[in-house]
Design an enzyme around this catalytic site. Sequence first.
Site, mmCIF file in Angstrom:
data_model
loop_
_atom_site.group_PDB
_atom_site.id
_atom_site.type_symbol
_atom_site.label_atom_id
_atom_site.label_comp_id
_atom_site.label_asym_id
_atom_site.label_seq_id
_atom_site.Cartn_x
_atom_site.Cartn_y
_atom_site.Cartn_z
ATOM 1 N N ASN A 32 42.835 53.094 35.525
ATOM 2 C CA ASN A 32 41.519 53.695 35.281
ATOM 3 C C ASN A 32 40.663 53.516 36.547
ATOM 4 O O ASN A 32 39.570 52.956 36.510
ATOM 5 C CB ASN A 32 40.840 53.091 34.045
ATOM 6 N N GLY A 36 35.522 51.726 43.452
ATOM 7 C CA GLY A 36 35.667 50.312 43.820
ATOM 8 C C GLY A 36 37.129 49.965 44.098
ATOM 9 O O GLY A 36 37.448 49.322 45.103
ATOM 10 N N HIS A 37 38.022 50.419 43.213
ATOM 11 C CA HIS A 37 39.451 50.167 43.440
ATOM 12 C C HIS A 37 39.906 50.832 44.750
ATOM 13 O O HIS A 37 40.699 50.274 45.499
ATOM 14 C CB HIS A 37 40.304 50.773 42.314
ATOM 15 N N LEU A 186 30.485 48.958 39.795
ATOM 16 C CA LEU A 186 31.498 49.868 39.236
ATOM 17 C C LEU A 186 32.533 49.050 38.463
ATOM 18 O O LEU A 186 32.960 47.988 38.908
ATOM 19 C CB LEU A 186 32.177 50.662 40.354
#
Length: 284
Positions: A32, A36-37, A186
């Site tokens: 998901n 940020g990731h 986030l």
Amino acid sequence: MQTIDSISQLRSYLWKAKLEHKVIAFVPTMGNLHEGHLQLIDRALEEADLVVASIFVNPLQFGPGEDFNGYPRTFIADQEKLMSRGCHVLFAPSVEEMYPATNISSTVVKVPHLDQLLCGASRPGHFTGVATVVSKLFGIVQPDVAIFGLKDFQQFLVIKQFTNDLCLPVKIIGAPIARAESGLALSSRNGYLSAIELDQAAHLYRCLIECRLALESGQKTFDKLAEHAQCQLESVGFTRDYFKICRQDDLQPATSDDTHLVIVAAAYLGKARLIDNIRLTLTP
Ligand code: PAF
């Protein structure tokens, strides 16, 4: 980008890279993916020749009644995002691949002095689940470097601690918290919030900033500052979990002599439990 779901296939793929002395960076996730990731992937690309991301929703870190079944799974979109950001390998194992036979891990990794506090108190067993899966993933990928977001600051400390205690040759890097324009950190769980709740949620960061300003202006009444923030959060619709001013290195309650501080907060809003933090250093 290669997508691999088996441990043995991933090992053979990475073996070649290791023979060529390539530096491997690893970004573990539960999918998901948000900006940020993807910033973790950017950081990994700066550090290494080969970037491996994983997507695995780890049952071991969810307690009874938590959102394991409902946790958002958006695999195809995640795969596209990773590919377009330049990630080289996606490891996406099944639960059976990670926890064969019984679906649970009989050996666990526990970091006692950090895993009972704060989020560990609200989510018993959570950090043992995180430490266990991350150490398994480290054993599988054998990265040189691993990147984690600092929003989960307690998780970051837990991972640094067991990596050090178990003498694992992995450099742990913390990446800055990515925020929406409103300041909201986030998080995959922001998807549980309605449009109105998303506006309310930004108060969590505002309260952290207000608390930081108070500390920077010399206020030392930590409990009072924290209680004030909790009341403010409740007044805009949050249900309290914790709001604390702690020492940065071990998350113990800060005393007036401490200078390296972290203000940590967790609170419930609608269906989401949100966490955030701000680190600061006071000049003595
Ligand atoms: O932060 C997360 O997404 C998870 O806790 C992690 C580190 C991927 C372990 O499952």
